[in-house]
Motif scaffolding. Structure first.
Motif, mmCIF file in Angstrom:
data_model
loop_
_atom_site.group_PDB
_atom_site.id
_atom_site.type_symbol
_atom_site.label_atom_id
_atom_site.label_comp_id
_atom_site.label_asym_id
_atom_site.label_seq_id
_atom_site.Cartn_x
_atom_site.Cartn_y
_atom_site.Cartn_z
ATOM 1 N N GLY A 1 0.807 -1.232 0.000
ATOM 2 C CA GLY A 1 0.000 0.000 0.000
ATOM 3 C C GLY A 1 0.830 1.267 0.000
ATOM 4 O O GLY A 1 0.707 2.097 0.913
ATOM 5 N N LEU A 2 1.641 1.438 -1.056
ATOM 6 C CA LEU A 2 2.461 2.650 -1.132
ATOM 7 C C LEU A 2 1.580 3.891 -1.295
ATOM 8 O O LEU A 2 1.868 4.954 -0.741
ATOM 9 C CB LEU A 2 3.435 2.524 -2.310
ATOM 10 N N ASP A 3 0.490 3.751 -2.057
ATOM 11 C CA ASP A 3 -0.422 4.887 -2.236
ATOM 12 C C ASP A 3 -1.140 5.222 -0.922
ATOM 13 O O ASP A 3 -1.394 6.379 -0.611
ATOM 14 C CB ASP A 3 -1.430 4.622 -3.362
ATOM 15 N N TYR A 4 -1.418 4.189 -0.134
ATOM 16 C CA TYR A 4 -2.036 4.391 1.176
ATOM 17 C C TYR A 4 -1.076 5.158 2.086
ATOM 18 O O TYR A 4 -1.483 6.072 2.817
ATOM 19 C CB TYR A 4 -2.372 3.027 1.785
ATOM 20 N N VAL B 1 14.488 17.257 -0.859
ATOM 21 C CA VAL B 1 14.673 15.825 -0.576
ATOM 22 C C VAL B 1 13.304 15.133 -0.519
ATOM 23 O O VAL B 1 13.109 14.064 -1.117
ATOM 24 C CB VAL B 1 15.442 15.617 0.753
ATOM 25 N N LEU B 2 12.355 15.776 0.167
ATOM 26 C CA LEU B 2 11.009 15.179 0.251
ATOM 27 C C LEU B 2 10.369 15.086 -1.138
ATOM 28 O O LEU B 2 9.733 14.083 -1.464
ATOM 29 C CB LEU B 2 10.117 15.995 1.193
ATOM 30 N N ALA B 3 10.553 16.135 -1.955
ATOM 31 C CA ALA B 3 9.979 16.113 -3.313
ATOM 32 C C ALA B 3 10.631 15.007 -4.139
ATOM 33 O O ALA B 3 9.954 14.325 -4.923
ATOM 34 C CB ALA B 3 10.184 17.476 -3.981
ATOM 35 N N GLY B 4 11.942 14.818 -3.963
ATOM 36 C CA GLY B 4 12.643 13.745 -4.681
ATOM 37 C C GLY B 4 12.122 12.376 -4.279
ATOM 38 O O GLY B 4 11.879 11.516 -5.129
ATOM 39 N N ILE B 5 11.933 12.182 -2.962
ATOM 40 C CA ILE B 5 11.395 10.898 -2.473
ATOM 41 C C ILE B 5 9.974 10.704 -3.009
ATOM 42 O O ILE B 5 9.609 9.617 -3.476
ATOM 43 C CB ILE B 5 11.432 10.837 -0.934
ATOM 44 N N ALA B 6 9.166 11.786 -2.954
ATOM 45 C CA ALA B 6 7.788 11.705 -3.467
ATOM 46 C C ALA B 6 7.801 11.348 -4.952
ATOM 47 O O ALA B 6 6.986 10.535 -5.411
ATOM 48 C CB ALA B 6 7.066 13.024 -3.241
ATOM 49 N N VAL C 1 8.511 7.666 -5.282
ATOM 50 C CA VAL C 1 7.327 6.890 -4.880
ATOM 51 C C VAL C 1 6.267 6.921 -5.987
ATOM 52 O O VAL C 1 5.685 5.892 -6.347
ATOM 53 C CB VAL C 1 6.757 7.458 -3.552
ATOM 54 N N LEU C 2 6.035 8.112 -6.543
ATOM 55 C CA LEU C 2 5.017 8.239 -7.597
ATOM 56 C C LEU C 2 5.424 7.464 -8.860
ATOM 57 O O LEU C 2 4.578 6.844 -9.503
ATOM 58 C CB LEU C 2 4.777 9.715 -7.928
ATOM 59 N N VAL C 3 6.721 7.498 -9.170
ATOM 60 C CA VAL C 3 7.191 6.738 -10.328
ATOM 61 C C VAL C 3 6.976 5.241 -10.096
ATOM 62 O O VAL C 3 6.494 4.525 -10.982
ATOM 63 C CB VAL C 3 8.684 7.045 -10.608
ATOM 64 N N ALA C 4 7.305 4.770 -8.876
ATOM 65 C CA ALA C 4 7.107 3.347 -8.551
ATOM 66 C C ALA C 4 5.638 2.973 -8.692
ATOM 67 O O ALA C 4 5.293 1.919 -9.243
ATOM 68 C CB ALA C 4 7.590 3.065 -7.130
ATOM 69 N N MET C 5 4.736 3.853 -8.220
ATOM 70 C CA MET C 5 3.294 3.567 -8.313
ATOM 71 C C MET C 5 2.826 3.570 -9.766
ATOM 72 O O MET C 5 1.961 2.794 -10.151
ATOM 73 C CB MET C 5 2.506 4.603 -7.504
#
Lengths: 182, 61
Positions: free
Chosen positions: A52-55, B29-34, B37-41
């Motif tokens: 649940g990465l989106d969660y 750093v937070l924007a890079g992590i985000a 994460v968005l790319v992975a999703m």
């Protein structure tokens, strides 16, 4: 990612310590490069296991936008910053519990599935469905609170459970993320 | 590097006055992590998203 590039640039230009800017820039570049690959998309069949990465993202944003301003405006300890001691540890617990939401939901629902299969609750469910929505909300809050109180108490009273649960009460700094330890 | 990063993230308020650009650095750093994460999703939606959230995303892939 555009925001990441711009903020990293600003940080590299203005901050004497370059580590944050460089890390932000590096992360944005890696994300951009990975983002150029073709998306896998949805297969014909539903994948059995998911994380649940989106969660996690939705939950972090919700908690952040709600509690960070509140904790800043009405602090119990004014000197505590958002990234207080052990914040990374709590964020890790928060990430793990969100990533394994599928398994945790399954475990949480085992007792209710067991009750649903063992006892016929059609009449009760129909009655609950027929009462006003506001009353349903109050009832579910009372029922949840009742169960949570006794479960929580059991985790404190029974030594085996306390060994599992004591980490939840080990936080030295309290904020919205501290409860994620479990 | 990880130690330096942690120390910078925890820099006390008196050592990061307005104009020190500490906040943009942290947000980058937070924007890079985000972004990661968005790319992975986006790349692996079946692995990194919950079925309950998918109807809003399915049309975009």
């Amino acid at each position: 990612m555009v925001a990441g590039y711009l903020l990293a640039l600003l940080s590299l230009l203005l901050d004497r310590h370059k580590i944050l800017g460089f890390t932000g820039l590096l992360l944005a570049i890696v994300a951009s490069l990975l983002g150029t690959a073709e998306a896998q998309g949805f297969g014909e069949w539903r994948q059995a296991l998911y994380f649940g990465l989106d969660y996690f993202v939705a939950n972090t944003l919700f908690l952040g936008f709600l509690f960070v301003p509140l904790e800043r405006w009405f602090p119990h300890r004014g000197d505590q910053t958002v990234l207080r001691p052990e914040w990374d540890e709590d964020l890790f617990y928060f990430l793990v519990s969100a990533m394994f939401i599928q398994g945790l939901s399954f475990l949480t629902l085992i007792p209710s599935n067991f009750v649903n299969e063992a006892i016929t609750l059609d009449a009760l469910q129909e009655w609950v469905g027929s009462i006003p929505f506001a009353v349903q909300v109050i009832l579910i809050m009372l029922a949840t609170d009742f169960i949570q109180y006794w479960l929580h108490r059991a985790f404190h009273e029974i030594p085996v459970l306390w060994r599992l649960h004591s980490i939840h009460h080990s936080a030295k700094s309290m904020d919205c993320m501290a409860g994620a330890r479990m | 590097m990880w130690k330096d990063l942690r120390r910078e993230f925890k820099r006390p308020r008196e050592r990061r006055p307005f104009g020190s650009s500490w906040l943009p650095g942290r947000l980058s750093v937070l924007a890079g992590i985000a972004g990661l994460v968005l790319v992975a999703m986006r790349q692996y939606p079946e692995t990194f998203t919950m079925p309950e959230f998918r109807p809003s995303m399915r049309d975009r892939f």
